[in-house]
Scaffold this active site. Sequence first.
Site, PDB file in Angstrom:
ATOM      1  N   ARG A 299       0.887  -1.255  -0.151  1.00  0.00           N
ATOM      2  CA  ARG A 299      -0.153   0.012   0.223  1.00  0.00           C
ATOM      3  C   ARG A 299       0.719   1.666  -0.128  1.00  0.00           C
ATOM      4  NH1 ARG A 299      -4.918  -1.239   2.233  1.00  0.00           N
ATOM      5  NH2 ARG A 299      -3.746  -2.663   3.911  1.00  0.00           N
ATOM      6  N   TYR A 300       1.796   1.382   0.569  1.00  0.00           N
ATOM      7  CA  TYR A 300       2.579   1.851   1.524  1.00  0.00           C
ATOM      8  C   TYR A 300       4.367   1.983   0.426  1.00  0.00           C
ATOM      9  CZ  TYR A 300      -0.206   2.987   4.761  1.00  0.00           C
ATOM     10  OH  TYR A 300      -1.332   3.151   5.601  1.00  0.00           O
TER      11      TYR A 300
ATOM     12  N   ARG B 277       6.646   0.027   2.331  1.00  0.00           N
ATOM     13  CA  ARG B 277       6.319  -1.224   3.556  1.00  0.00           C
ATOM     14  C   ARG B 277       5.718  -2.110   2.792  1.00  0.00           C
ATOM     15  NH1 ARG B 277       5.166   3.500   5.372  1.00  0.00           N
ATOM     16  NH2 ARG B 277       3.523   3.913   6.590  1.00  0.00           N
TER      17      ARG B 277
ATOM     18  N   CYS C 271      -4.960 -17.778  13.544  1.00  0.00           N
ATOM     19  CA  CYS C 271      -4.705 -16.934  14.990  1.00  0.00           C
ATOM     20  C   CYS C 271      -5.100 -18.127  16.092  1.00  0.00           C
ATOM     21  CB  CYS C 271      -6.043 -15.250  15.205  1.00  0.00           C
ATOM     22  SG  CYS C 271      -6.064 -15.266  13.877  1.00  0.00           S
TER      23      CYS C 271
ATOM     24  N   CYS D 223     -11.175 -12.529  17.356  1.00  0.00           N
ATOM     25  CA  CYS D 223     -11.538 -10.886  18.575  1.00  0.00           C
ATOM     26  C   CYS D 223     -12.910 -11.378  17.455  1.00  0.00           C
ATOM     27  CB  CYS D 223     -10.559  -9.810  17.988  1.00  0.00           C
ATOM     28  SG  CYS D 223      -9.292 -10.871  18.314  1.00  0.00           S
TER      29      CYS D 223
ATOM     30  N   CYS E 280     -12.446  -8.225  14.497  1.00  0.00           N
ATOM     31  CA  CYS E 280     -11.273  -8.515  13.273  1.00  0.00           C
ATOM     32  C   CYS E 280     -11.832  -8.056  12.111  1.00  0.00           C
ATOM     33  CB  CYS E 280     -11.226  -9.764  13.147  1.00  0.00           C
ATOM     34  SG  CYS E 280      -9.567  -9.718  12.257  1.00  0.00           S
TER      35      CYS E 280
ATOM     36  N   ARG F 266      -9.775  -8.659   9.888  1.00  0.00           N
ATOM     37  CA  ARG F 266      -9.742  -9.608   8.762  1.00  0.00           C
ATOM     38  C   ARG F 266     -10.505 -11.146   9.242  1.00  0.00           C
ATOM     39  NH1 ARG F 266      -4.327  -8.059   8.672  1.00  0.00           N
ATOM     40  NH2 ARG F 266      -3.746  -6.361   7.293  1.00  0.00           N
TER      41      ARG F 266
ATOM     42  N   ASP G 150     -12.614  -0.840  12.313  1.00  0.00           N
ATOM     43  CA  ASP G 150     -12.765  -0.591  11.417  1.00  0.00           C
ATOM     44  C   ASP G 150     -14.424  -1.372  10.775  1.00  0.00           C
ATOM     45  OD1 ASP G 150     -10.179   0.110  10.336  1.00  0.00           O
ATOM     46  OD2 ASP G 150      -9.343  -2.119  11.264  1.00  0.00           O
TER      47      ASP G 150
ATOM     48  N   ASP H 227      -8.491   3.373   9.527  1.00  0.00           N
ATOM     49  CA  ASP H 227      -7.917   2.924   8.267  1.00  0.00           C
ATOM     50  C   ASP H 227      -8.534   3.714   7.043  1.00  0.00           C
ATOM     51  OD1 ASP H 227      -5.825   1.103   7.478  1.00  0.00           O
ATOM     52  OD2 ASP H 227      -6.115   0.821   9.712  1.00  0.00           O
TER      53      ASP H 227
ATOM     54  N   LYS I  26      -3.683   4.787   6.734  1.00  0.00           N
ATOM     55  CA  LYS I  26      -4.253   4.904   7.701  1.00  0.00           C
ATOM     56  C   LYS I  26      -3.929   6.719   7.997  1.00  0.00           C
ATOM     57  CE  LYS I  26      -3.084   1.315  10.529  1.00  0.00           C
ATOM     58  NZ  LYS I  26      -2.367   0.070   9.041  1.00  0.00           N
TER      59      LYS I  26
HETATM   60  S1  SF4 Z   1      -7.306  -8.811  15.704  1.00  0.00           S
HETATM   61 FE1  SF4 Z   1      -8.023 -10.530  13.406  1.00  0.00          FE
HETATM   62  S2  SF4 Z   1      -6.147 -11.392  13.180  1.00  0.00           S
HETATM   63 FE2  SF4 Z   1      -5.694 -10.112  14.653  1.00  0.00          FE
HETATM   64  S3  SF4 Z   1      -5.656 -11.975  16.529  1.00  0.00           S
HETATM   65 FE3  SF4 Z   1      -7.929 -11.346  16.223  1.00  0.00          FE
HETATM   66  S4  SF4 Z   1      -9.081 -12.639  14.661  1.00  0.00           S
HETATM   67 FE4  SF4 Z   1      -6.474 -12.639  14.241  1.00  0.00          FE
END
Ligand code: SF4
Length: 348
Positions: free
Chosen positions: A88-89, A92, A101, A105, A108, A110, A271, A308, A315
């Site tokens: 994206r940048y 990096r 994972c 979460c 999340c 993603r 997000d 973001d 960001k």
């Molecule tokens: S935010 Fe998403 S990618 Fe990060 S640890 Fe939690 S579930 Fe996994």
Amino acid sequence: MTTLRTAAQLCEHGYVPSNLQQAIEKVTARYAVALPKPLADLIDRNDPDDPIARQFIPDTAELDHKPEELSDPIGDGAYSPVEGIVHRYPDRVLLKLTHICAVYCRFCFRREMVGPDKPAGLSRAALAAALDYIGSHPQIWEVILTGGDPLILSSRRLRAVMKSLAAIDHVKVVRIHTRMPVAEPDRVTADLVRAIKIKGKPTYVAVHVNHPRELTAQAREACARLADAGIPLLSQTVLLAGVNDTAGVMDGLMRALVECRIKPYYLHHGDLAPGTGHLRTDIAAGQELMRRLRGRASGLCQPTYVLDIPGGHGKSPIGPSYVTRCGSNGTQAVVEDFNGGQHRYPVR
Ligand code: SF4
């Protein structure tokens, strides 16, 4: 108990009332669940508003998708020239080694891409192509390992990736984004710590922590193993309604991070991930929280509040700003102090 992964297991262990099992199964059919024992043990099952449960126990509100929510809220896909890379940048890239994972979460960003039903990780050929991409772009100064959680991989696999990155002259810094020190601190072994160090190039580790209770004695020891090895530690925190959206909790979290030798880095505005509206705050509330944090905690405890921009535009810091202009032709600035007092200052 090791890791709970189903609605039935969450009911059996008292994290979800049994009359909600069927409703929660609709959520677990859509989004991955994993609750490892170190985090499960932190949950007060008698508190319906427990901030740890709110982050990890599935909620039927996740099936409420808002029109503005996006399956790829930060636009990774638009900037992915080869599998596993997000560029994206200019200086990096993200290198996404895995979609797995230790804990999933509920907010999340993603969430549509992570989980055990997604490909476990980059194939050997895809990893080789991703490393070729990095090697053939000399402007890439930093590689950020993210995912999923890169530290779910074996030390052997991580060591191999780090050696490959070390061999690319123009890559000067590797950063690893992880939740492992709080999710499963025992996996941050001495061997894993050795595996992620590169001779002559710094490895930074950004630890994702959202509530001070996550920094248990074991989590602090895991962070200490990284810091004692000379690995600089940064934090990432997501601003979450009912978890850390008060000055008291945020202040406690930032101080605890600094005490663990983790420099607060980013406070992410939530997000627009699908089904996460019940966990987002509004931007004005986030700015007010930052203002209050500035007034009560050391400069070491101040993260940058960022958002973001959807579409992959990156960001941006979203304040608050402490400077406004005044005077007939804007020749005076008004600067706000940490108590809210206002002071004039010449623009130049
Ligand atoms: S935010 Fe998403 S990618 Fe990060 S640890 Fe939690 S579930 Fe996994």
